[in-house]
Design a protein around this motif. Structure first.
Motif, PDB file in Angstrom:
ATOM      1  N   HIS A  57       0.812  -1.226   0.000  1.00  0.00           N
ATOM      2  CA  HIS A  57       0.000   0.000   0.000  1.00  0.00           C
ATOM      3  C   HIS A  57       0.841   1.270   0.000  1.00  0.00           C
ATOM      4  O   HIS A  57       0.377   2.315  -0.438  1.00  0.00           O
ATOM      5  N   ALA A  58       2.065   1.189   0.495  1.00  0.00           N
ATOM      6  CA  ALA A  58       2.909   2.383   0.542  1.00  0.00           C
ATOM      7  C   ALA A  58       3.353   2.789  -0.865  1.00  0.00           C
ATOM      8  O   ALA A  58       3.245   3.962  -1.252  1.00  0.00           O
ATOM      9  N   GLU A  59       3.826   1.836  -1.625  1.00  0.00           N
ATOM     10  CA  GLU A  59       4.246   2.101  -3.009  1.00  0.00           C
ATOM     11  C   GLU A  59       3.055   2.545  -3.857  1.00  0.00           C
ATOM     12  O   GLU A  59       3.126   3.518  -4.601  1.00  0.00           O
ATOM     13  N   VAL A  60       1.944   1.822  -3.710  1.00  0.00           N
ATOM     14  CA  VAL A  60       0.735   2.169  -4.455  1.00  0.00           C
ATOM     15  C   VAL A  60       0.211   3.532  -4.004  1.00  0.00           C
ATOM     16  O   VAL A  60      -0.209   4.349  -4.820  1.00  0.00           O
ATOM     17  N   GLY A  61       0.276   3.794  -2.704  1.00  0.00           N
ATOM     18  CA  GLY A  61      -0.191   5.073  -2.176  1.00  0.00           C
ATOM     19  C   GLY A  61       0.562   6.255  -2.758  1.00  0.00           C
ATOM     20  O   GLY A  61      -0.039   7.288  -3.084  1.00  0.00           O
ATOM     21  N   ALA A  62       1.875   6.127  -2.901  1.00  0.00           N
ATOM     22  CA  ALA A  62       2.668   7.214  -3.494  1.00  0.00           C
ATOM     23  C   ALA A  62       2.256   7.428  -4.951  1.00  0.00           C
ATOM     24  O   ALA A  62       2.118   8.572  -5.413  1.00  0.00           O
ATOM     25  N   PHE A  63       2.039   6.340  -5.667  1.00  0.00           N
ATOM     26  CA  PHE A  63       1.602   6.435  -7.061  1.00  0.00           C
ATOM     27  C   PHE A  63       0.245   7.126  -7.161  1.00  0.00           C
ATOM     28  O   PHE A  63       0.038   8.041  -7.965  1.00  0.00           O
ATOM     29  N   VAL A  64      -0.689   6.716  -6.312  1.00  0.00           N
ATOM     30  CA  VAL A  64      -2.035   7.276  -6.307  1.00  0.00           C
ATOM     31  C   VAL A  64      -2.014   8.755  -5.901  1.00  0.00           C
ATOM     32  O   VAL A  64      -2.737   9.580  -6.468  1.00  0.00           O
ATOM     33  N   ALA A  65      -1.164   9.089  -4.917  1.00  0.00           N
ATOM     34  CA  ALA A  65      -1.057  10.490  -4.486  1.00  0.00           C
ATOM     35  C   ALA A  65      -0.675  11.377  -5.665  1.00  0.00           C
ATOM     36  O   ALA A  65      -1.208  12.483  -5.825  1.00  0.00           O
ATOM     37  N   GLN A  66       0.211  10.863  -6.501  1.00  0.00           N
ATOM     38  CA  GLN A  66       0.657  11.621  -7.656  1.00  0.00           C
ATOM     39  C   GLN A  66      -0.397  11.632  -8.764  1.00  0.00           C
ATOM     40  O   GLN A  66      -0.753  12.688  -9.284  1.00  0.00           O
ATOM     41  N   GLN A  67      -0.884  10.452  -9.111  1.00  0.00           N
ATOM     42  CA  GLN A  67      -1.778  10.318 -10.260  1.00  0.00           C
ATOM     43  C   GLN A  67      -3.185  10.850 -10.005  1.00  0.00           C
ATOM     44  O   GLN A  67      -3.790  11.447 -10.882  1.00  0.00           O
ATOM     45  N   GLU A  68      -3.716  10.581  -8.810  1.00  0.00           N
ATOM     46  CA  GLU A  68      -5.114  10.933  -8.545  1.00  0.00           C
ATOM     47  C   GLU A  68      -5.288  12.220  -7.745  1.00  0.00           C
ATOM     48  O   GLU A  68      -6.329  12.862  -7.846  1.00  0.00           O
ATOM     49  N   TYR A  69      -4.284  12.574  -6.949  1.00  0.00           N
ATOM     50  CA  TYR A  69      -4.438  13.735  -6.072  1.00  0.00           C
ATOM     51  C   TYR A  69      -3.489  14.881  -6.413  1.00  0.00           C
ATOM     52  O   TYR A  69      -3.443  15.881  -5.695  1.00  0.00           O
ATOM     53  N   GLY A  70      -2.724  14.734  -7.489  1.00  0.00           N
ATOM     54  CA  GLY A  70      -1.909  15.828  -7.984  1.00  0.00           C
ATOM     55  C   GLY A  70      -0.709  16.194  -7.130  1.00  0.00           C
ATOM     56  O   GLY A  70      -0.176  17.293  -7.246  1.00  0.00           O
ATOM     57  N   ILE A  71      -0.253  15.276  -6.305  1.00  0.00           N
ATOM     58  CA  ILE A  71       0.936  15.543  -5.482  1.00  0.00           C
ATOM     59  C   ILE A  71       2.171  15.356  -6.367  1.00  0.00           C
ATOM     60  O   ILE A  71       2.396  14.280  -6.914  1.00  0.00           O
ATOM     61  N   THR A  72       2.955  16.409  -6.500  1.00  0.00           N
ATOM     62  CA  THR A  72       4.157  16.332  -7.337  1.00  0.00           C
ATOM     63  C   THR A  72       5.438  16.489  -6.520  1.00  0.00           C
ATOM     64  O   THR A  72       6.527  16.260  -7.049  1.00  0.00           O
ATOM     65  N   ASP A  73       5.321  16.870  -5.262  1.00  0.00           N
ATOM     66  CA  ASP A  73       6.485  17.091  -4.405  1.00  0.00           C
ATOM     67  C   ASP A  73       7.179  15.759  -4.132  1.00  0.00           C
ATOM     68  O   ASP A  73       6.600  14.876  -3.484  1.00  0.00           O
ATOM     69  N   PRO A  74       8.418  15.582  -4.615  1.00  0.00           N
ATOM     70  CA  PRO A  74       9.105  14.301  -4.416  1.00  0.00           C
ATOM     71  C   PRO A  74       9.347  13.967  -2.941  1.00  0.00           C
ATOM     72  O   PRO A  74       9.405  12.794  -2.577  1.00  0.00           O
ATOM     73  N   GLU A  75       9.459  14.985  -2.097  1.00  0.00           N
ATOM     74  CA  GLU A  75       9.628  14.742  -0.655  1.00  0.00           C
ATOM     75  C   GLU A  75       8.392  14.069  -0.071  1.00  0.00           C
ATOM     76  O   GLU A  75       8.485  13.104   0.691  1.00  0.00           O
ATOM     77  N   ILE A  76       7.228  14.600  -0.409  1.00  0.00           N
ATOM     78  CA  ILE A  76       5.970  14.030   0.089  1.00  0.00           C
ATOM     79  C   ILE A  76       5.778  12.627  -0.463  1.00  0.00           C
ATOM     80  O   ILE A  76       5.424  11.698   0.272  1.00  0.00           O
ATOM     81  N   LEU A  77       6.034  12.460  -1.749  1.00  0.00           N
ATOM     82  CA  LEU A  77       5.871  11.132  -2.368  1.00  0.00           C
ATOM     83  C   LEU A  77       6.815  10.115  -1.735  1.00  0.00           C
ATOM     84  O   LEU A  77       6.423   8.970  -1.484  1.00  0.00           O
ATOM     85  N   GLY A  78       8.048  10.515  -1.438  1.00  0.00           N
ATOM     86  CA  GLY A  78       8.991   9.622  -0.775  1.00  0.00           C
ATOM     87  C   GLY A  78       8.538   9.249   0.626  1.00  0.00           C
ATOM     88  O   GLY A  78       8.665   8.101   1.051  1.00  0.00           O
ATOM     89  N   ALA A  79       7.982  10.219   1.346  1.00  0.00           N
ATOM     90  CA  ALA A  79       7.508   9.944   2.706  1.00  0.00           C
ATOM     91  C   ALA A  79       6.351   8.942   2.694  1.00  0.00           C
ATOM     92  O   ALA A  79       6.255   8.088   3.578  1.00  0.00           O
TER      93      ALA A  79
END
Length: 192
Positions: free
Chosen positions: A85-107
């Motif tokens: 879920h962590a790997e998928v969550g980072a992907f979803v945060a970017q693709q579905e919620y528009g998160i582009t900050d690499p720091e947030i995606l890494g966290a």
């Protein structure tokens, strides 16, 4: 399109049981507190915390499909499904919620496993996930105590707890967790 804080909260809370949302609220609060204590950005910490378990209750088949079809860490599929879920969550945060900050995606990506060379924000969110007020497992109070003194000391204690539990249950230990733990031990030894 990037979501507002309120829209993120609404969208993410709708995808999980109330008990897990209560956990997420605890991680949000703890992430902000740790961010302020250790000099990370509290807004980034809270955003990562809101999204850290976004895919936690998705069907395993759906997570597997996302990992396979989007070039995510396919070797993850050889390990405990609780890690997916962590790997998928980072992907979803970017693709579905528009998160582009690499720091947030890494966290989001490394909140369950850690990794070698963790960023400050990754450490904050990972530790917050361990020690949020709703957590109750043997050793959590000691990890909370250590969190007031050192992010690295507290994370080593957290990883040690996880690894010890996995060893007791004769389960496979995810290599990134061992690498994260060993890297943090090296950092602490270098400080001496």
């Amino acid at each position: 399109m990037a979501y507002s804080r309120e829209a993120l909260i609404e969208a993410v809370s709708a995808q999980m049981p109330d008990k897990r949302w209560q956990h997420t609220l605890g991680v949000m609060e703890t992430s902000v507190k740790l961010a302020k204590q250790y000099g990370a950005d509290p807004v980034q910490a809270e955003t990562a915390a809101i999204l850290h378990d976004v895919a936690k209750y998705w069907p395993v088949e759906r997570m597997k499909e996302i990992i396979e079809q989007n070039g995510l860490s396919a070797d993850l599929l050889q390990y405990d499904k609780q890690l997916w879920h962590a790997e998928v969550g980072a992907f979803v945060a970017q693709q579905e919620y528009g998160i582009t900050d690499p720091e947030i995606l890494g966290a989001i990506r490394y909140h369950t496993s850690g990794r070698e060379g963790m960023s400050l924000l990754e450490k904050v969110v990972c530790l917050a996930d361990y020690i949020e007020p709703g957590r109750d497992f043997p050793g959590v109070d000691e990890i909370r105590r250590l969190s007031k003194v050192s992010l690295e000391e507290a994370l080593v204690a957290g990883f040690d707890s996880t690894i010890s539990l996995l060893l007791q249950k004769r389960r496979i230990v995810f290599p990134l967790t061992m690498l994260a733990r060993n890297d943090l031990v090296r950092i602490l030894e270098d400080k001496i």
